[in-house]
Design a protein around this motif. Sequence first.
Motif, PDB file in Angstrom:
ATOM      1  N   ILE A  78      -3.363   1.135 -11.419  1.00  0.00           N
ATOM      2  CA  ILE A  78      -3.447   1.650 -10.048  1.00  0.00           C
ATOM      3  C   ILE A  78      -2.283   1.106  -9.224  1.00  0.00           C
ATOM      4  N   GLU A  79      -2.036  -0.194  -9.362  1.00  0.00           N
ATOM      5  CA  GLU A  79      -0.937  -0.830  -8.627  1.00  0.00           C
ATOM      6  C   GLU A  79       0.392  -0.149  -8.970  1.00  0.00           C
ATOM      7  N   ARG A  80       0.643   0.092 -10.265  1.00  0.00           N
ATOM      8  CA  ARG A  80       1.883   0.737 -10.713  1.00  0.00           C
ATOM      9  C   ARG A  80       1.966   2.162 -10.155  1.00  0.00           C
ATOM     10  N   ALA A  81       0.852   2.889 -10.182  1.00  0.00           N
ATOM     11  CA  ALA A  81       0.841   4.279  -9.703  1.00  0.00           C
ATOM     12  C   ALA A  81       1.187   4.344  -8.209  1.00  0.00           C
ATOM     13  N   GLU A  84       4.905   3.788  -7.875  1.00  0.00           N
ATOM     14  CA  GLU A  84       5.660   4.941  -8.361  1.00  0.00           C
ATOM     15  C   GLU A  84       5.511   6.165  -7.466  1.00  0.00           C
ATOM     16  N   ALA A  85       4.456   6.203  -6.642  1.00  0.00           N
ATOM     17  CA  ALA A  85       4.244   7.356  -5.757  1.00  0.00           C
ATOM     18  C   ALA A  85       5.227   7.358  -4.582  1.00  0.00           C
ATOM     19  N   ASN A  86       5.956   6.254  -4.400  1.00  0.00           N
ATOM     20  CA  ASN A  86       6.983   6.178  -3.354  1.00  0.00           C
ATOM     21  C   ASN A  86       6.440   6.453  -1.959  1.00  0.00           C
ATOM     22  N   LEU A  87       5.338   5.814  -1.612  1.00  0.00           N
ATOM     23  CA  LEU A  87       4.720   6.031  -0.309  1.00  0.00           C
ATOM     24  C   LEU A  87       5.205   5.021   0.737  1.00  0.00           C
ATOM     25  N   GLY A  88       6.024   4.075   0.303  1.00  0.00           N
ATOM     26  CA  GLY A  88       6.476   3.043   1.225  1.00  0.00           C
ATOM     27  C   GLY A  88       5.384   2.015   1.496  1.00  0.00           C
ATOM     28  N   LEU A  89       4.441   1.895   0.575  1.00  0.00           N
ATOM     29  CA  LEU A  89       3.323   0.962   0.731  1.00  0.00           C
ATOM     30  C   LEU A  89       3.388  -0.081  -0.377  1.00  0.00           C
ATOM     31  N   THR A  90       2.981  -1.313  -0.052  1.00  0.00           N
ATOM     32  CA  THR A  90       2.991  -2.390  -1.029  1.00  0.00           C
ATOM     33  C   THR A  90       1.567  -2.815  -1.342  1.00  0.00           C
ATOM     34  N   PRO A  91       1.096  -2.510  -2.558  1.00  0.00           N
ATOM     35  CA  PRO A  91      -0.259  -2.914  -2.931  1.00  0.00           C
ATOM     36  C   PRO A  91      -0.319  -4.399  -3.294  1.00  0.00           C
ATOM     37  N   GLN A  92      -1.420  -5.063  -2.921  1.00  0.00           N
ATOM     38  CA  GLN A  92      -1.647  -6.458  -3.297  1.00  0.00           C
ATOM     39  C   GLN A  92      -2.923  -6.533  -4.115  1.00  0.00           C
ATOM     40  N   ASN A  93      -2.775  -7.009  -5.335  1.00  0.00           N
ATOM     41  CA  ASN A  93      -3.868  -7.072  -6.293  1.00  0.00           C
ATOM     42  C   ASN A  93      -4.449  -8.483  -6.277  1.00  0.00           C
ATOM     43  N   ASP A  94      -5.744  -8.617  -5.975  1.00  0.00           N
ATOM     44  CA  ASP A  94      -6.352  -9.958  -5.984  1.00  0.00           C
ATOM     45  C   ASP A  94      -7.304 -10.153  -7.169  1.00  0.00           C
TER      46      ASP A  94
END
Length: 181
Positions: A78-81, A84-94
């Motif tokens: 999910i984090e990689r997707a 790769e979607a180029n939404l300008g968002l940074t996911p943080q996985n806890d």
Amino acid sequence: MLNLILEDTKEKMDKTIVAFKNDLSTVRAGRANPNMLDRVMVDYWGSMTPINQTSGISVVEGRQLVIKPYDKSILKDIERAIFEANLGLTPQNDGEVIRITVPPLTEDRRKEYVKTVKKYGEDAKIALRNIRRSANDELGKADLPEDQEKDGKTRVQKLTDEYVKKIDALAKDKEEELMTV
């Protein structure tokens, strides 16, 4: 026959409006919205699956999305997707959930999104014109009396004009929403 062609044309144009609204919902306006992730596809056991089918997505505090996967083993996918979607968002996985803080939009980013909205609007108008062309072709092939065919084409043009105005209004509303700080 004429009414059948007009009904079919109206139905196709309604679908174009729905598709345009879906496109608009993916353009973010500074607030977190689960629809922002609609185009994100996750590699789930070898098949590309929409993120909303693999996880629960909720908004926390207006500016943060929380993605809770139904299967924790796909957190990295999910984090990689999202990257790769180029939404300008940074996911943080806890390790349990993925959090995405939606940053406020800069002026340049807002203008960029307005251009995107205009592009979606133009694409929708092209779709409407294609629907109009195929309706006019159908009217030509329908063996209608000349006056009925002309009346049909006039009515198709009025429908097209009406739907173009709807697209312009939706695009204008989205542009105003984007430019409001």
